[in-house]
Motif scaffolding. Structure first.
Motif, PDB file in Angstrom:
ATOM      1  N   LYS A 229       0.847  -1.188   0.000  1.00 53.76           N
ATOM      2  CA  LYS A 229       0.000   0.000   0.000  1.00 53.76           C
ATOM      3  C   LYS A 229       0.884   1.239   0.000  1.00 53.76           C
ATOM      4  O   LYS A 229       1.972   1.247   0.581  1.00 53.76           O
ATOM      5  CB  LYS A 229      -0.936   0.005   1.214  1.00 53.76           C
ATOM      6  CG  LYS A 229      -2.010  -1.099   1.156  1.00 53.76           C
ATOM      7  CD  LYS A 229      -2.932  -1.018   2.357  1.00 53.76           C
ATOM      8  CE  LYS A 229      -3.994  -2.124   2.309  1.00 53.76           C
ATOM      9  NZ  LYS A 229      -4.988  -1.901   1.234  1.00 53.76           N
ATOM     10  N   LEU A 230       0.403   2.294  -0.624  1.00 57.25           N
ATOM     11  CA  LEU A 230       1.190   3.498  -0.857  1.00 57.25           C
ATOM     12  C   LEU A 230       1.025   4.514   0.269  1.00 57.25           C
ATOM     13  O   LEU A 230      -0.098   4.830   0.679  1.00 57.25           O
ATOM     14  CB  LEU A 230       0.753   4.144  -2.180  1.00 57.25           C
ATOM     15  CG  LEU A 230       1.406   5.474  -2.545  1.00 57.25           C
ATOM     16  CD1 LEU A 230       2.873   5.274  -2.923  1.00 57.25           C
ATOM     17  CD2 LEU A 230       0.655   6.141  -3.703  1.00 57.25           C
ATOM     18  N   THR A 231       2.153   5.044   0.750  1.00 58.58           N
ATOM     19  CA  THR A 231       2.165   6.237   1.593  1.00 58.58           C
ATOM     20  C   THR A 231       2.731   7.362   0.740  1.00 58.58           C
ATOM     21  O   THR A 231       3.861   7.265   0.257  1.00 58.58           O
ATOM     22  CB  THR A 231       3.012   6.042   2.852  1.00 58.58           C
ATOM     23  OG1 THR A 231       2.543   4.890   3.562  1.00 58.58           O
ATOM     24  CG2 THR A 231       2.935   7.262   3.749  1.00 58.58           C
ATOM     25  N   PHE A 232       1.955   8.427   0.546  1.00 55.95           N
ATOM     26  CA  PHE A 232       2.283   9.439  -0.464  1.00 55.95           C
ATOM     27  C   PHE A 232       2.018  10.832   0.075  1.00 55.95           C
ATOM     28  O   PHE A 232       1.031  11.063   0.785  1.00 55.95           O
ATOM     29  CB  PHE A 232       1.425   9.202  -1.710  1.00 55.95           C
ATOM     30  CG  PHE A 232       1.582  10.237  -2.794  1.00 55.95           C
ATOM     31  CD1 PHE A 232       2.693  10.252  -3.610  1.00 55.95           C
ATOM     32  CD2 PHE A 232       0.585  11.187  -2.999  1.00 55.95           C
ATOM     33  CE1 PHE A 232       2.827  11.210  -4.621  1.00 55.95           C
ATOM     34  CE2 PHE A 232       0.713  12.145  -4.000  1.00 55.95           C
ATOM     35  CZ  PHE A 232       1.837  12.151  -4.814  1.00 55.95           C
ATOM     36  N   MET A 233       2.912  11.744  -0.261  1.00 55.37           N
ATOM     37  CA  MET A 233       2.681  13.163  -0.019  1.00 55.37           C
ATOM     38  C   MET A 233       2.835  13.897  -1.344  1.00 55.37           C
ATOM     39  O   MET A 233       3.878  13.815  -1.984  1.00 55.37           O
ATOM     40  CB  MET A 233       3.657  13.739   1.012  1.00 55.37           C
ATOM     41  CG  MET A 233       3.475  15.243   1.228  1.00 55.37           C
ATOM     42  SD  MET A 233       4.665  15.966   2.396  1.00 55.37           S
ATOM     43  CE  MET A 233       4.020  15.351   3.936  1.00 55.37           C
ATOM     44  N   ARG A 254      -2.359   3.561   1.717  1.00 50.24           N
ATOM     45  CA  ARG A 254      -2.131   3.444   3.157  1.00 50.24           C
ATOM     46  C   ARG A 254      -2.410   4.782   3.833  1.00 50.24           C
ATOM     47  O   ARG A 254      -3.306   4.911   4.647  1.00 50.24           O
ATOM     48  CB  ARG A 254      -0.703   2.984   3.444  1.00 50.24           C
ATOM     49  CG  ARG A 254      -0.342   2.899   4.925  1.00 50.24           C
ATOM     50  CD  ARG A 254       1.087   2.381   5.103  1.00 50.24           C
ATOM     51  NE  ARG A 254       1.477   2.332   6.504  1.00 50.24           N
ATOM     52  CZ  ARG A 254       2.146   3.301   7.137  1.00 50.24           C
ATOM     53  NH1 ARG A 254       2.496   4.412   6.470  1.00 50.24           N
ATOM     54  NH2 ARG A 254       2.465   3.175   8.415  1.00 50.24           N
ATOM     55  N   ARG A 255      -1.635   5.802   3.474  1.00 51.17           N
ATOM     56  CA  ARG A 255      -1.838   7.168   3.952  1.00 51.17           C
ATOM     57  C   ARG A 255      -1.475   8.131   2.831  1.00 51.17           C
ATOM     58  O   ARG A 255      -0.548   7.864   2.070  1.00 51.17           O
ATOM     59  CB  ARG A 255      -0.978   7.457   5.191  1.00 51.17           C
ATOM     60  CG  ARG A 255      -1.378   6.650   6.409  1.00 51.17           C
ATOM     61  CD  ARG A 255      -0.413   6.804   7.576  1.00 51.17           C
ATOM     62  NE  ARG A 255      -0.733   5.822   8.610  1.00 51.17           N
ATOM     63  CZ  ARG A 255       0.095   5.444   9.578  1.00 51.17           C
ATOM     64  NH1 ARG A 255       1.301   5.987   9.655  1.00 51.17           N
ATOM     65  NH2 ARG A 255      -0.278   4.534  10.453  1.00 51.17           N
ATOM     66  N   MET A 256      -2.198   9.244   2.760  1.00 50.94           N
ATOM     67  CA  MET A 256      -1.921  10.261   1.740  1.00 50.94           C
ATOM     68  C   MET A 256      -2.055  11.647   2.358  1.00 50.94           C
ATOM     69  O   MET A 256      -3.016  11.925   3.085  1.00 50.94           O
ATOM     70  CB  MET A 256      -2.873  10.144   0.543  1.00 50.94           C
ATOM     71  CG  MET A 256      -2.802   8.831  -0.199  1.00 50.94           C
ATOM     72  SD  MET A 256      -3.741   8.840  -1.755  1.00 50.94           S
ATOM     73  CE  MET A 256      -2.475   9.388  -2.901  1.00 50.94           C
ATOM     74  N   PRO A 450      -8.669   7.199   5.636  1.00 49.33           N
ATOM     75  CA  PRO A 450      -8.686   8.646   5.883  1.00 49.33           C
ATOM     76  C   PRO A 450      -7.411   9.308   5.373  1.00 49.33           C
ATOM     77  O   PRO A 450      -6.310   8.778   5.545  1.00 49.33           O
ATOM     78  CB  PRO A 450      -8.784   8.732   7.407  1.00 49.33           C
ATOM     79  CG  PRO A 450      -9.405   7.444   7.824  1.00 49.33           C
ATOM     80  CD  PRO A 450      -8.890   6.419   6.865  1.00 49.33           C
ATOM     81  N   THR A 451      -7.556  10.458   4.752  1.00 50.61           N
ATOM     82  CA  THR A 451      -6.415  11.202   4.204  1.00 50.61           C
ATOM     83  C   THR A 451      -6.360  12.587   4.835  1.00 50.61           C
ATOM     84  O   THR A 451      -7.348  13.094   5.363  1.00 50.61           O
ATOM     85  CB  THR A 451      -6.503  11.320   2.678  1.00 50.61           C
ATOM     86  OG1 THR A 451      -7.685  12.045   2.317  1.00 50.61           O
ATOM     87  CG2 THR A 451      -6.535   9.952   2.016  1.00 50.61           C
ATOM     88  N   LEU A 452      -5.179  13.218   4.753  1.00 47.94           N
ATOM     89  CA  LEU A 452      -4.944  14.522   5.364  1.00 47.94           C
ATOM     90  C   LEU A 452      -4.734  15.573   4.282  1.00 47.94           C
ATOM     91  O   LEU A 452      -3.886  15.396   3.393  1.00 47.94           O
ATOM     92  CB  LEU A 452      -3.710  14.454   6.266  1.00 47.94           C
ATOM     93  CG  LEU A 452      -3.312  15.742   6.996  1.00 47.94           C
ATOM     94  CD1 LEU A 452      -4.407  16.161   7.990  1.00 47.94           C
ATOM     95  CD2 LEU A 452      -1.975  15.552   7.716  1.00 47.94           C
ATOM     96  N   ILE A 453      -5.497  16.653   4.356  1.00 44.64           N
ATOM     97  CA  ILE A 453      -5.399  17.759   3.406  1.00 44.64           C
ATOM     98  C   ILE A 453      -4.876  18.985   4.152  1.00 44.64           C
ATOM     99  O   ILE A 453      -5.364  19.311   5.228  1.00 44.64           O
ATOM    100  CB  ILE A 453      -6.760  18.065   2.764  1.00 44.64           C
ATOM    101  CG1 ILE A 453      -7.295  16.828   2.030  1.00 44.64           C
ATOM    102  CG2 ILE A 453      -6.665  19.247   1.803  1.00 44.64           C
ATOM    103  CD1 ILE A 453      -8.731  16.978   1.529  1.00 44.64           C
ATOM    104  N   LEU A 454      -3.884  19.655   3.580  1.00 40.97           N
ATOM    105  CA  LEU A 454      -3.301  20.863   4.161  1.00 40.97           C
ATOM    106  C   LEU A 454      -3.494  22.020   3.201  1.00 40.97           C
ATOM    107  O   LEU A 454      -3.266  21.860   1.994  1.00 40.97           O
ATOM    108  CB  LEU A 454      -1.799  20.675   4.416  1.00 40.97           C
ATOM    109  CG  LEU A 454      -1.351  19.424   5.162  1.00 40.97           C
ATOM    110  CD1 LEU A 454       0.173  19.343   5.159  1.00 40.97           C
ATOM    111  CD2 LEU A 454      -1.890  19.418   6.587  1.00 40.97           C
ATOM    112  N   ALA A 455      -3.872  23.183   3.712  1.00 38.58           N
ATOM    113  CA  ALA A 455      -4.065  24.329   2.830  1.00 38.58           C
ATOM    114  C   ALA A 455      -3.872  25.629   3.590  1.00 38.58           C
ATOM    115  O   ALA A 455      -4.275  25.746   4.751  1.00 38.58           O
ATOM    116  CB  ALA A 455      -5.460  24.303   2.204  1.00 38.58           C
TER     117      ALA A 455
END
Length: 563
Positions: A229-233, A254-256, A450-455
């Motif tokens: 599974k991919l962990t990506f930023m 996995r996490r994004m 669940p994924t994390l969005i930053l802005a």
């Protein structure tokens, strides 16, 4: 070369794995759109998993301090033909240190690979793994192999080109805020010539450089790294094809982390996103002028934003009549101040250079705005990829009258960047290859982790509305907002609140309390005087591999600034 550990068994392993791959759906009307490409991705990923990546010394120019290693991964040029022509993508890695920066005696468990893309389109992530040497990243570098790569078309990864790099950086250049009919006609001719050049220098391969293939390449890279599974930023444009990946391959996630998100709505790709961007840069330009006016005792450029604008226009007029050093005209001045719209780290340096120029010293302005001949080839390549991806990704108006109408209206209220953004993207009106149909980015409850969005609330390159749109489309995602800030790309920067959310998510899988959206106060404004060297080292920072804005004008796109 292939991974030695799999060398003896690779042949039998590959045959066994391919035997279990589902055949592509029958052709014709019954085949689902993208079914052949999905099958091709499965085939390519299976091969890549068997082959692995043979990491070794990096090529000259990439072997920087640290433990960075380099290798390649093979992907199909056309995923509908997975056994056809193959291309190689370059990959970089620094293995997890396993060292807890808060307790030197403690080893932390490795969590796999964290793959990063800095945006663009056209930016390379090859230098990203070196970020682990910075304090803000040491905890993540302890737990993860930091992995960067050059997407297709970029650098050594089957590079694209649309014109001779020697012709790319033409300086000095003009940058009229309200272009005349004659100037528009000139730029239309240049856009047509540039589009023809892309087709001539790239041939039939040109149509395969687009965001959907970037997402597919990412899955092949995941497999080559040995990650189930991919962990990506992804930062900026990296959030868009990261969102495509989440839609195409939700069970592989996995996490994004999405840092500075592009608005992924299909109708926004890309013409309307660029209109929104031009409007947003006007607000960011106002922020900069307010800051300069606040420090008039240092710079002497005016006590109000209107006074600062008059100083800027005074410099444009002088540079149009007599370019600084023979190579910095209004176009180069515009590019330099556009960068300050991305990152407030640039504010002190830009203000100081403008002040010095108006007081009779052009050297600081020449230093920050003058074209660099040694960077021409890299910038031309980056601009070619930017153009190919955006033009290939979706429909664009093919009648200049539409562009002229929309942007003439917009320029009356947002003159700072509107027309330069037109000239950057105008080759897409005359693009010689078929376009993709933008994917409807969307996942349902439970389909995606669940994924994390930053802005940042005042981000101009990717306006905040895009973050809200992405959050609504990726079920279970959580948005962290840096309020009243406009820096483009906020992970790993000066905001401890933002960094705390990133660390909690990547290291523990923990999102803000009750998975509700969270807010962080803005990081402090820069102090007047000498600029901080190297910026704030955010993952979205240009200093980590994303190219600085392209300084070449003339027949090339002006500024690589989509995201």
């Amino acid at each position: 070369m292939r991974a030695p550990a799999l060398h003896l068994a690779a042949g039998s392993l590959l045959l066994t794995a391919l035997a279990g791959v589902t055949a592509p759906p029958a052709g014709g009307a019954e085949a689902a759109p993208g079914a052949s490409e999905l099958h091709g991705t499965t085939v390519a990923a299976t091969r890549a998993e068997a082959a692995g990546i043979d990491f070794g010394a990096c090529a000259e120019g990439q072997d920087l301090p640290g433990r960075m290693q380099c290798g390649t991964v093979t992907v199909p040029l056309d995923y509908a033909q997975p056994n056809g022509k193959q291309i190689e993508l370059t990959v970089s890695r620094v293995p997890a240190t396993r060292k807890d920066p808060r307790n030197s005696k403690r080893k932390v468990p490795r969590q796999g690979a964290l793959v990063y893309n800095p945006g663009g389109p056209g930016a390379t992530g090859m230098y990203f793994p070196l970020i682990g040497m910075l304090p803000e990243w040491k905890r993540i570098a302890a737990a993860y192999d930091l992995v960067g790569y050059a997407p297709r078309g970029v650098g050594r990864s089957a590079p694209l080109s649309c014109q001779d790099p020697k012709q790319f950086s033409k300086a000095p250049s003009q940058s009229p805020t309200y272009p005349s009919p004659a100037y528009k006609k000139e730029r239309i001719a240049q856009a047509k010539a540039y589009a023809r050049g892309c087709a001539k220098r790239s041939g039939g391969a040109l149509k395969h450089y687009h965001s959907l293939n970037n997402a597919r390449d990412l899955d092949v890279l995941r497999a080559a790294l040995g990650e189930k599974k991919l962990t990506f930023m992804g930062a900026s444009y990296g959030t868009y094809f990261g969102a495509l990946y989440a839609t195409l391959f939700p069970t592989h996630v996995r996490r994004m982390v999405f840092d500075g998100p592009v608005n992924p709505a299909p109708e926004q790709i890309w013409y309307r996103n660029n209109l929104d961007q031009s409007a947003a840069f006007e607000g960011r330009w106002e922020d900069l002028r307010e800051w300069i006016a606040k420090h008039d005792d240092v710079y002497g450029l005016g006590e109000t934003p209107e006074d600062v604008l008059r100083s800027f226009e005074k410099a444009r007029t002088r540079l149009a009549a007599e370019p600084a050093g023979g190579k910095v005209g209004p176009g180069q001045l515009q590019d330099a101040f556009l960068m300050a719209g991305y990152y407030d780290d640039y504010w002190p340096g830009r203000a100081q250079a403008l002040s010095a120029y108006l007081k009779g010293d052009p050297k600081p302005l020449i230093d920050i705005a003058g074209p660099q001949a040694e960077a021409a080839a890299e910038e031309e390549n980056s601009g070619a990829v930017y153009t190919a991806v955006e033009c290939n990704d979706g429909p664009w108006p093919t009648d200049f009258r539409v562009w002229d109408r929309d942007n003439t209206r917009l320029a009356w209220k947002a003159p700072f960047e509107t027309w330069d953004n037109v000239w950057l993207n105008l080759p897409c009106a005359y693009w010689p290859v078929p376009r993709q149909e933008p994917l409807d980015v969307r996942t349902g409850p439970g389909e995606l982790p669940p994924t994390l969005i930053l802005a940042a609330e005042r981000d101009a390159a990717t306006p905040y509305r895009g973050a809200l749109e992405l959050r609504g489309r990726l079920s279970g995602s959580v948005l962290v907002t840096e309020e009243d800030s406009g820096t483009h790309g906020i992970a790993g920067g000066p905001n401890a609140c933002v960094n705390g959310h990133v660390d909690a998510y990547l290291l523990e899988g923990r999102l803000p309390l009750r998975r509700a959206d969270a807010a962080c106060d803005a990081h402090p404004e820069p102090k007047p005087g000498a600029p901080r060297s190297g910026g704030h080292a955010s993952a979205g920072s240009r200093g980590l591999g994303a190219p600085a804005p392209l300084t070449g004008r003339g027949t090339a796109p002006d500024v690589n600034k989509s995201a």
